[in-house]
Motif scaffolding. Sequence first.
Motif, short mmCIF file in Angstrom:
data_model
loop_
_atom_site.label_atom_id
_atom_site.label_comp_id
_atom_site.label_asym_id
_atom_site.label_seq_id
_atom_site.Cartn_x
_atom_site.Cartn_y
_atom_site.Cartn_z
N GLU A 13 28.78 46.88 45.69
CA GLU A 13 28.78 46.88 44.23
C GLU A 13 29.95 46.06 43.67
O GLU A 13 29.80 45.29 42.73
CB GLU A 13 28.86 48.32 43.70
CG GLU A 13 27.60 49.11 43.94
CD GLU A 13 27.77 50.59 43.61
OE1 GLU A 13 26.76 51.19 43.21
OE2 GLU A 13 28.89 51.12 43.74
N ILE A 14 31.11 46.22 44.27
CA ILE A 14 32.29 45.46 43.84
C ILE A 14 32.08 43.97 44.11
O ILE A 14 32.37 43.13 43.26
CB ILE A 14 33.56 45.98 44.53
CG1 ILE A 14 33.89 47.38 44.04
CG2 ILE A 14 34.74 45.05 44.29
CD1 ILE A 14 35.01 48.06 44.78
N PHE A 15 31.55 43.65 45.29
CA PHE A 15 31.32 42.26 45.65
C PHE A 15 30.33 41.61 44.68
O PHE A 15 30.56 40.49 44.21
CB PHE A 15 30.81 42.17 47.10
CG PHE A 15 30.55 40.78 47.55
CD1 PHE A 15 31.60 39.94 47.87
CD2 PHE A 15 29.25 40.28 47.62
CE1 PHE A 15 31.38 38.63 48.27
CE2 PHE A 15 29.01 38.98 48.02
CZ PHE A 15 30.07 38.15 48.33
N ILE A 16 29.23 42.28 44.38
CA ILE A 16 28.23 41.72 43.46
C ILE A 16 28.82 41.55 42.06
O ILE A 16 28.61 40.53 41.40
CB ILE A 16 26.95 42.60 43.44
CG1 ILE A 16 26.21 42.48 44.78
CG2 ILE A 16 26.03 42.22 42.28
CD1 ILE A 16 25.05 43.41 44.95
N SER A 17 29.60 42.51 41.60
CA SER A 17 30.24 42.42 40.27
C SER A 17 31.19 41.23 40.21
O SER A 17 31.19 40.47 39.23
CB SER A 17 31.00 43.70 39.95
OG SER A 17 30.13 44.79 39.91
N LEU A 18 32.00 41.05 41.24
CA LEU A 18 32.94 39.92 41.27
C LEU A 18 32.21 38.59 41.37
O LEU A 18 32.61 37.60 40.76
CB LEU A 18 33.93 40.08 42.42
CG LEU A 18 34.97 41.19 42.26
CD1 LEU A 18 35.83 41.32 43.51
CD2 LEU A 18 35.83 40.94 41.04
N PHE A 19 31.12 38.56 42.11
CA PHE A 19 30.33 37.34 42.23
C PHE A 19 29.75 36.95 40.88
O PHE A 19 29.81 35.79 40.48
CB PHE A 19 29.20 37.54 43.27
CG PHE A 19 28.28 36.36 43.36
CD1 PHE A 19 28.69 35.21 44.04
CD2 PHE A 19 27.03 36.38 42.77
CE1 PHE A 19 27.85 34.11 44.12
CE2 PHE A 19 26.18 35.29 42.85
CZ PHE A 19 26.59 34.15 43.53
N ILE A 20 29.18 37.91 40.16
CA ILE A 20 28.61 37.63 38.83
C ILE A 20 29.70 37.19 37.86
O ILE A 20 29.53 36.23 37.11
CB ILE A 20 27.85 38.87 38.30
CG1 ILE A 20 26.59 39.10 39.15
CG2 ILE A 20 27.48 38.70 36.83
CD1 ILE A 20 25.87 40.40 38.86
N LEU A 21 30.84 37.85 37.89
CA LEU A 21 31.96 37.48 37.03
C LEU A 21 32.45 36.07 37.34
O LEU A 21 32.71 35.27 36.44
CB LEU A 21 33.11 38.49 37.19
CG LEU A 21 34.31 38.29 36.30
CD1 LEU A 21 33.93 38.49 34.85
CD2 LEU A 21 35.41 39.27 36.68
N GLY A 22 32.56 35.74 38.62
CA GLY A 22 32.97 34.39 39.03
C GLY A 22 31.96 33.33 38.61
O GLY A 22 32.33 32.24 38.17
N LEU A 23 30.70 33.64 38.73
CA LEU A 23 29.64 32.70 38.34
C LEU A 23 29.67 32.44 36.84
O LEU A 23 29.61 31.28 36.39
CB LEU A 23 28.27 33.26 38.76
CG LEU A 23 27.06 32.38 38.50
CD1 LEU A 23 27.16 31.11 39.33
CD2 LEU A 23 25.79 33.13 38.82
#
Length: 167
Positions: A13-23
């Motif tokens: 969940e943290i990884f997906i959230s950070l990925f979306i934020l980075g994108l």
Amino acid sequence: MSNNTNNGFTFVEIFISLFILGLISSLIIPRYLSSKSYIALKTSSKELSELFFLSQQKSSSFGITTNVVINYSENDASAIESFTFFLPHSQTLVIEDTIFKIPQFVTCTLSKSITSIQFYPNKSWALLQNLTPLADHYLSILMSYKSVSYPLEFYSESSTIQLIDPP
């Protein structure tokens, strides 16, 4: 009965959230910086246009000749670094110099190679190359960044200086 509740976030969940934020950041930040540059280009073009108009108006109002000197880069003889406007102060008529610096990211080019412009009291002007007046009085100053350009046109048969907004 086990009361085992999990109140934290999983690694996924943290990884997906950070990925979306980075994108989202990678898409928004370059557009913000680019739009900031385009706004600075438009502002610089309008400011330069207003300084030329002010020079022409002060020449007419005070009945004197005003000068604008084009300052080229030492490294590149065709690159314009700044314009120096020699304008009379409104109360004392002492000539003051106002330097307009071209922003680093903006390219400024002239339609002909000149070293200065003189404005006369009758709202006409002369283009000079090393203190020698040129016969043609048409000049275009082009300020550009990437694909956007703002031409500033000096029309030879008119006393008009016009900044043309891009389409």
